[in-house]
Design a protein around this motif. Structure first.
Motif, PDB file in Angstrom:
ATOM      1  N   GLU A  52     -10.738  -3.386  -4.731  1.00 42.76           N
ATOM      2  CA  GLU A  52     -10.642  -2.928  -6.121  1.00 42.76           C
ATOM      3  C   GLU A  52      -9.839  -3.905  -6.973  1.00 42.76           C
ATOM      4  O   GLU A  52     -10.150  -4.106  -8.140  1.00 42.76           O
ATOM      5  CB  GLU A  52     -10.049  -1.518  -6.185  1.00 42.76           C
ATOM      6  CG  GLU A  52     -11.056  -0.481  -5.704  1.00 42.76           C
ATOM      7  CD  GLU A  52     -10.540   0.940  -5.764  1.00 42.76           C
ATOM      8  OE1 GLU A  52      -9.353   1.144  -6.092  1.00 42.76           O
ATOM      9  OE2 GLU A  52     -11.328   1.861  -5.465  1.00 42.76           O
ATOM     10  N   ALA A  53      -8.823  -4.516  -6.363  1.00 43.51           N
ATOM     11  CA  ALA A  53      -8.062  -5.523  -7.111  1.00 43.51           C
ATOM     12  C   ALA A  53      -8.940  -6.730  -7.435  1.00 43.51           C
ATOM     13  O   ALA A  53      -8.681  -7.471  -8.373  1.00 43.51           O
ATOM     14  CB  ALA A  53      -6.841  -5.963  -6.322  1.00 43.51           C
ATOM     15  N   HIS A  54     -10.017  -6.915  -6.646  1.00 46.45           N
ATOM     16  CA  HIS A  54     -10.962  -7.997  -6.906  1.00 46.45           C
ATOM     17  C   HIS A  54     -12.060  -7.572  -7.887  1.00 46.45           C
ATOM     18  O   HIS A  54     -13.011  -8.313  -8.108  1.00 46.45           O
ATOM     19  CB  HIS A  54     -11.621  -8.457  -5.608  1.00 46.45           C
ATOM     20  CG  HIS A  54     -10.785  -9.437  -4.832  1.00 46.45           C
ATOM     21  ND1 HIS A  54      -9.709  -9.062  -4.099  1.00 46.45           N
ATOM     22  CD2 HIS A  54     -10.890 -10.777  -4.696  1.00 46.45           C
ATOM     23  CE1 HIS A  54      -9.178 -10.125  -3.534  1.00 46.45           C
ATOM     24  NE2 HIS A  54      -9.860 -11.181  -3.881  1.00 46.45           N
ATOM     25  N   GLU A  76       0.832  -1.197   0.000  1.00 48.74           N
ATOM     26  CA  GLU A  76       0.000   0.000   0.000  1.00 48.74           C
ATOM     27  C   GLU A  76       0.868   1.250   0.000  1.00 48.74           C
ATOM     28  O   GLU A  76       0.595   2.217  -0.690  1.00 48.74           O
ATOM     29  CB  GLU A  76      -0.915  -0.018   1.228  1.00 48.74           C
ATOM     30  CG  GLU A  76      -1.978   1.047   1.238  1.00 48.74           C
ATOM     31  CD  GLU A  76      -2.908   0.958   0.046  1.00 48.74           C
ATOM     32  OE1 GLU A  76      -2.994  -0.125  -0.574  1.00 48.74           O
ATOM     33  OE2 GLU A  76      -3.529   1.986  -0.276  1.00 48.74           O
ATOM     34  N   ARG A  81      -9.597  -1.040   0.538  1.00 48.47           N
ATOM     35  CA  ARG A  81      -9.972  -0.524  -0.777  1.00 48.47           C
ATOM     36  C   ARG A  81      -9.100  -1.122  -1.875  1.00 48.47           C
ATOM     37  O   ARG A  81      -9.588  -1.546  -2.918  1.00 48.47           O
ATOM     38  CB  ARG A  81      -9.857   1.001  -0.770  1.00 48.47           C
ATOM     39  CG  ARG A  81      -9.939   1.612  -2.142  1.00 48.47           C
ATOM     40  CD  ARG A  81     -10.010   3.090  -2.058  1.00 48.47           C
ATOM     41  NE  ARG A  81      -9.525   3.675  -3.289  1.00 48.47           N
ATOM     42  CZ  ARG A  81      -9.777   4.922  -3.645  1.00 48.47           C
ATOM     43  NH1 ARG A  81     -10.480   5.687  -2.866  1.00 48.47           N
ATOM     44  NH2 ARG A  81      -9.314   5.387  -4.758  1.00 48.47           N
ATOM     45  N   THR A  82      -7.785  -1.169  -1.606  1.00 43.40           N
ATOM     46  CA  THR A  82      -6.877  -1.758  -2.592  1.00 43.40           C
ATOM     47  C   THR A  82      -7.280  -3.197  -2.895  1.00 43.40           C
ATOM     48  O   THR A  82      -7.340  -3.607  -4.054  1.00 43.40           O
ATOM     49  CB  THR A  82      -5.429  -1.745  -2.059  1.00 43.40           C
ATOM     50  OG1 THR A  82      -5.096  -0.409  -1.691  1.00 43.40           O
ATOM     51  CG2 THR A  82      -4.459  -2.235  -3.116  1.00 43.40           C
TER      52      THR A  82
END
Lengths: 393, 125
Positions: free
Chosen positions: A358-360, A164, A354-355
């Motif tokens: 969003e990666a999913h 991150e 969130r990372t």
């Protein structure tokens, strides 16, 4: 119980043998140091060991013939009959012979972590299940089990925190690089319109400077790709099981703090495409946050974990609390790195969430609860029905 | 220099990125309007009918996608170029669903933005 053939013709001998067998079972149930429960195929309690009576706070007489779901909290209380039915129809083992850490509920409503192993017993036309329960409330046992559960999640957290930070750095450096590249591009265009030797030399220099800005951008891109979580780890996972595992870990201390927990799981939200550990990390994060804000603020302490299947091949997972709620200006920046409402803490938790989400291919956001408190929601993609869920560990 | 028809609306919370884009695009003969975030754009009741939007994905408050969804709900049909730090397949898929024509990665490689803007504006003939 095998009855010798010579007794089958003699009812009296048969009765004696049965009584002896029953007495043996009773004596086992009274002395076995483990909590042990035998149920029939419809989930009705046949017998309870003395340790189990003590553990759950019920006497044998109180619960004999009652449904075993009495001894578990929601959502299993509502689901257990279906678990049994599913096993009896499909034969698919989810816990039998495997053993899992689950949550038990005592007579007084308190819950505790326990390790459950289930054995199966078929005799003639009857089908029984025997549960062996190890109470994990005991410090040592709990700690070692929890450490096991926690270690993979915390290992992952550290790794993600590092990623991150790298990704934040990449974003921050990309902004000025973008500006530099834009200015240089404009300069090049202007220089093309000017005649003379110096303009040509300048154009060449400016274009080389622009190349270097792009090169720096490439390095950043490679760094980001290096820390980016691979998409290959994604598997078809059972969403209820993901939630159950994460809750077991996150809900430690929930009773002590007077927090009432409820689950509203949409049966249609079953299989998702996810990296199990990462999504558990998101859930643990959201649940612990919800618990912390309620412990800090409130008189009313209700935590709800729910799922809904959406029409567009996604599911929504929500964690709602009755805490103090969020000011709109805080809510707007909440998912950015290094933003926190806590006195301690780096402000990376939600940004990591969130990372990961969003990666999913999902989204995460926060709403205010009409009656006070907040609801965190995120979406995940559902898995096609024909794919098999990943095997339980 | 002949002005290309249509206005380029830039929504980016980074002041340096914003003004550098304005500089680079105006040199190309485009007219440019700047907004420092989704709120500023949504507050503009006088959006041009002909033009295109260049929107940063990562902004505080509404992100680029949510902004575009909000605009679409208001029947603003201007073509959109989304600029993202990283544009993976997922983002491109979701962006396409919101009717976003182009997704570009930062820093913008040579000519990619101008090309996208020109073809977005070309749809107005």
């Amino acid at each position: 119980m095998t009855v010798p053939t010579n007794m089958q013709k003699d009812p009296a001998a048969l009765v004696t043998a049965l009584e002896a067998a029953e007495a043996r079972l009773r004596s086992i149930m009274q002395t076995v140091p483990d909590a042990m429960i035998i149920i029939d195929e419809r989930g009705r309690i046949e017998s309870l060991s003395t340790t189990a009576e003590r553990l759950f706070g019920y006497s044998m007489d109180e619960v004999a013939g009652k449904n075993i779901k009495l001894l578990m909290p929601t959502p299993h209380r509502e689901q257990h009959d279906n678990y049994l039915k599913r096993y009896l129809t499909t034969g698919e083992r989810r816990i039998i012979g495997i053993g899992r850490v689950v949550v038990g509920q005592r007579k007084d409503g308190t819950t505790f972590p326990m390790h459950l192993t289930i054995g199966e017993l078929r005799s003639a036309n009857k089908h029984y299940f025997t549960g062996f329960i190890r109470d994990l409330t005991d410090q040592q046992v709990t700690e070692s089990r929890l450490k096991e559960l926690q270690s993979e999640v915390t290992h992952m957290s550290r790794f993600t925190a590092l990623g991150e930070m790298a990704s934040t750095l990449a974003h921050e450096i990309n902004q000025p690089l973008t500006a530099i590249a834009n200015y240089l591009k404009g300069c090049q265009r202007l220089l093309e319109r000017i005649d003379g030797e110096p303009a040509l030399v300048l154009h060449d220099a400016v274009s080389k400077a622009a190349d270097q800005a792009l090169r720096a951008g490439d390095i950043i891109r490679r760094l980001r790709e290096f820390v980016a979580r691979g998409e290959g780890e994604r598997r078809v996972e059972s969403l209820p099981k993901l939630i159950e595992d994460a809750s077991t870990l996150a809900l430690i201390g929930v009773k002590e703090n007077g927090i009432a927990v409820s689950f509203r799981l949409d049966p249609a939200a079953a299989l998702v495409l996810a990296d199990r550990i990462q999504i558990q990390q998101v859930l643990v994060n959201l649940i612990r946050n919800a618990m912390e804000t309620m412990i800090e603020s409130g008189s009313r302490r209700e935590l709800e974990i729910g799922t809904v299947a959406n029409a567009d091949e996604t599911v929504e997972v929500r964690v709602s609390d009755t805490g103090a709620g969020l000011a709109p200006e805080v809510a707007a920046h909440l998912f950015q790195p290094f933003v926190t409402t806590k006195r301690k803490g780096m402000g990376l938790g939600l940004s990591i969430c969130r990372t990961i989400v969003e990666a999913h291919g999902g989204r995460i956001w926060v709403d205010s609860r009409p009656s006070g408190g907040t609801i965190f929601r995120f979406t995940l993609r559902t898995a096609p029905i024909d794919e098999e869920p990943a095997r339980a560990g | 220099m002949a002005r290309t028809a249509g206005t380029v609306l830039i929504v980016d919370d980074d002041a340096a990125v914003r003004s550098s884009l304005k500089f680079a695009l105006e040199v190309e003969g485009l007219s440019v309007r700047l907004y420092d975030g989704p709120t500023a754009l949504l507050a503009d009741r006088d959006l041009p009918l002909c033009g295109c939007l260049v929107v940063d994905y990562r902004m505080p408050g509404l992100d680029g996608l949510q902004l575009v969804d909000t605009l679409r709900a208001r029947n603003v049909t201007l073509p959109v170029i989304l600029i993202a730090g990283r544009a993976n397949k997922q983002l491109r898929r979701v962006a396409a669903k919101s009717g976003i024509s182009y997704v570009l990665e930062k820093p913008l490689s040579d000519g990619a933005l101008m090309e996208s803007i020109r073809s977005a504006l070309a749809s107005y003939g």
